[in-house]
Design a protein around this motif. Structure first.
Motif, PDB file in Angstrom:
ATOM      1  N   ARG A  64       0.829  -1.213   0.000  1.00 15.57           N
ATOM      2  CA  ARG A  64       0.000   0.000   0.000  1.00 15.57           C
ATOM      3  C   ARG A  64       0.856   1.253   0.000  1.00 15.57           C
ATOM      4  N   GLN A  65       2.011   1.172   0.614  1.00 14.02           N
ATOM      5  CA  GLN A  65       2.906   2.325   0.678  1.00 14.02           C
ATOM      6  C   GLN A  65       3.854   2.397  -0.520  1.00 14.02           C
ATOM      7  N   LEU A  66       4.083   1.226  -1.154  1.00 14.64           N
ATOM      8  CA  LEU A  66       5.110   1.164  -2.197  1.00 14.64           C
ATOM      9  C   LEU A  66       4.752   1.969  -3.431  1.00 14.64           C
ATOM     10  N   VAL A  67       3.520   1.844  -3.915  1.00 16.03           N
ATOM     11  CA  VAL A  67       3.154   2.532  -5.159  1.00 16.03           C
ATOM     12  C   VAL A  67       3.235   4.049  -5.009  1.00 16.03           C
ATOM     13  N   PRO A  68       2.571   4.651  -4.011  1.00 17.30           N
ATOM     14  CA  PRO A  68       2.731   6.107  -3.866  1.00 17.30           C
ATOM     15  C   PRO A  68       4.166   6.491  -3.531  1.00 17.30           C
TER      16      PRO A  68
ATOM     17  N   GLY B 200       6.183   7.609   7.691  1.00 15.41           N
ATOM     18  CA  GLY B 200       5.184   6.717   7.117  1.00 15.41           C
ATOM     19  C   GLY B 200       4.131   7.447   6.302  1.00 15.41           C
ATOM     20  N   ASP B 201       4.411   8.689   5.934  1.00 12.29           N
ATOM     21  CA  ASP B 201       3.463   9.505   5.167  1.00 12.29           C
ATOM     22  C   ASP B 201       3.820   9.430   3.686  1.00 12.29           C
ATOM     23  N   MET B 202       3.112   8.583   2.954  1.00 14.00           N
ATOM     24  CA  MET B 202       3.335   8.451   1.522  1.00 14.00           C
ATOM     25  C   MET B 202       2.326   9.290   0.728  1.00 14.00           C
ATOM     26  N   ARG B 203       1.199   9.590   1.325  1.00 11.40           N
ATOM     27  CA  ARG B 203       0.118  10.242   0.591  1.00 11.40           C
ATOM     28  C   ARG B 203       0.463  11.685   0.223  1.00 11.40           C
TER      29      ARG B 203
ATOM     30  N   ARG C  14       0.638  13.021  -3.636  1.00 11.87           N
ATOM     31  CA  ARG C  14      -0.245  14.035  -4.227  1.00 11.87           C
ATOM     32  C   ARG C  14       0.564  15.148  -4.878  1.00 11.87           C
ATOM     33  N   LEU C  15       1.635  15.561  -4.237  1.00  5.68           N
ATOM     34  CA  LEU C  15       2.465  16.626  -4.797  1.00  5.68           C
ATOM     35  C   LEU C  15       3.195  16.163  -6.050  1.00  5.68           C
TER      36      LEU C  15
END
Length: 518
Positions: free
Chosen positions: A231-235, A378-381, A385-386
């Protein structure tokens, strides 16, 4: 200074790799210039090289290292390695399937990468063949990035940073074989890329064994931890690879331009990748595990201080590099590449792209330093987005500028998007409370800018004084470039000391022998 020492380890080996990369590109330019075979190979190498940079230089580490470091900090080495085995099983299975599908549908992939090649068989056919030969390199680099993430988490940086040296050595040998025996440099290079990938993977496995880090290949299972990583890898991959995605977009658009545009952008990319690799990638690689460990220990203030120090070091090294490339791009391109099939026209076209890329070099470096501030939390989002916004901006600007300004418009769009991206990252980093600029950074940063401007003025004077050397033979031109680089370094160092951008104590600490990895 532990961060700087770790970055120096990564940066030192990266410097060796990039210097050998220059030697490789000198031979490449002399044998292939900016013709159709050069364009075909560079498109073929773009996809596996994109994934190498996405995975090996930040993206996989952005998701994996914080999770592995947390296990290491909380549960010990055995639990961390067990998590690593779960990840390896799924990663290896996915890579096998992805590689098989890519090999089967390679003509479609080449059309996506270089749509302008479709009606040009002299470029499309070789691009498909070369892509099929180079694509296994992608699988090797993804696995290498996994093992490198484990080694970096225990503060072992040397071999993971040295592995890319092998690629350049193999490709230089391949070019030599092509020049003296086969006469097919494009094919020799494509085969060399594949062989180098497996060689690099063997080297990193040897270092894992030497470190006592044993990883077994299990049956793949989507455990809870693996699902969280995915879940974290793609972003994370898209965020950490923003620059590479933009360069890929640039290659796609450049394929619509006349023959040579793809190669000119590649040669310019190789020039500014040297300081980017030595400074930005080295700092980002060393910074992420340190931030992760500090945050796991509850030391938020220490993590913020690490970020400030990394930004300070990054700008102190990136600003003079950018200034030098803006002041003398034709000298750099001409001395390094203009021989054999690489003509004066190619030099002028490459120099124009160097100037455009150099304007964005500090931003490219900042991206590498700022993103770990999110990844360690742990903040990938937020960075994802940027990144989406930055890629959209780059694509729009490239499409707007390439018809009027050709390949230079594409390079300009990449730099402009990088500055917008870095600015937004910094604002959000501060707003999220992950970093607060300290007094030392605010004091030293404008002084580093001033020192870079002093150096630029000195280089302008040097260009005037060495004009006769620069118009002379190859030996004279190489000597002139070396003198300009040495003079620029002295001018910047003296100006930085005089303005207060760096202190004598910093120079003394830099001169100490780095502590070896253990």
């Amino acid at each position: 200074m532990a961060l700087l020492r770790a970055a120096a380890t990564v940066g030192g080996y990266t410097m060796v790799s990039r210097v050998l990369g220059f030697a490789r590109d000198l031979a490449f330019a002399a044998l292939l210039g900016a013709g159709p075979v050069a364009d075909a190979f560079l498109v073929a190498f773009r996809l596996p090289n994109l994934f190498r940079r996405l995975f090996a230089e930040g993206a996989f580490a952005a998701a994996f290292v914080p999770m592995f470091s947390a296990r290491l900090q909380q549960e010990g080495r055995k639990a961390a390695l067990a998590f690593g085995e779960e990840v390896l099983a799924v990663l290896f299975a996915a890579l096998l399937v992805f590689t098989a599908l890519a090999e089967a549908f390679m003509p479609v992939l080449v059309v996506v990468l270089a749509p302008g090649f479709l009606d040009q068989p002299e470029r499309f056919g070789p691009a498909v063949l070369f892509s099929r030969l180079t694509f296994p390199y992608l699988m090797c680099m993804a696995l290498l990035a996994f093992f490198a993430g484990i080694l970096n988490s225990v503060y072992r940086f040397a071999i993971p940073s040295a592995a890319p040296i092998l690629l350049n050595v193999v490709l230089i040998v391949a070019l030599a074989i092509a020049a003296f025996w086969t006469g097919t440099p494009g094919l020799a290079l494509a085969i060399g890329v594949c062989l180098a990938g497996f060689g690099q993977l063997a080297l990193i496995l040897w270092d894992m064994r030497r470190a006592g880090l044993r990883i077994r290949l299990r049956r793949p299972r989507l455990t809870r931890s693996v699902r969280r990583l995915l879940r974290q890898l793609v972003p994370g991959a898209l965020s950490a690879g923003a620059l590479q995605i933009n360069l890929l977009v640039g290659t796609m658009i450049a394929s619509l331009l006349p023959t040579g545009a793809v190669a000119w952008l590649h040669y310019a990319d190789r020039i500014y990748q040297l300081p980017l690799g030595v400074v930005g990638i080295a700092l980002g690689t060393a910074l992420l595990p340190r931030l992760s460990r500090r945050l796991e220990a509850g030391d938020g203030r220490g993590a913020s201080d690490e970020m400030n120090r990394a930004i300070e070091i990054a700008m102190l090294l990136a600003l003079p590099a950018a200034a030098a490339l803006i002041v003398m791009p034709e000298v750099v391109a001409g001395v390094l590449f203009e021989r054999g099939a690489f003509t004066a026209v190619d030099t002028a076209a490459t120099a124009a792209a160097i100037t455009a890329f150099a304007a964005g070099l500090p931003a490219f470096v900042l991206l590498r330093v700022l993103q770990p501030g999110f990844f360690a939390h742990g903040d990938m989002r937020t960075p994802f987005r940027l990144t989406v916004a930055a890629v959209a901006l780059n694509t729009g600007l490239s499409l707007l500028l390439y018809r009027e300004f050709g390949h230079v418009g594409i390079a300009t769009a990449t730099s402009a998007a990088a500055w917008a991206h870095a600015g937004l990252l910094w604002v959000m980093l501060c707003r999220c409370g992950h970093c607060e600029p300290n007094r030392r950074l605010l004091f030293r940063l404008p002084r580093a800018v001033g020192a870079a401007l002093v150096m630029a003025a000195a280089l302008f004077g040097g260009l005037e004084g060495l004009g006769s050397w620069l118009d002379g033979g190859e030996g004279a031109r190489i000597g002139a470039l070396a003198a300009l680089c040495a003079g620029g370094f002295v001018a910047f160092t003296l100006a930085a000391l005089g303005l207060g951008a760096i202190g004598l104590a910093d120079l003394r600490r830099l001169s100490r022998k780095p502590v070896p990895d253990n």
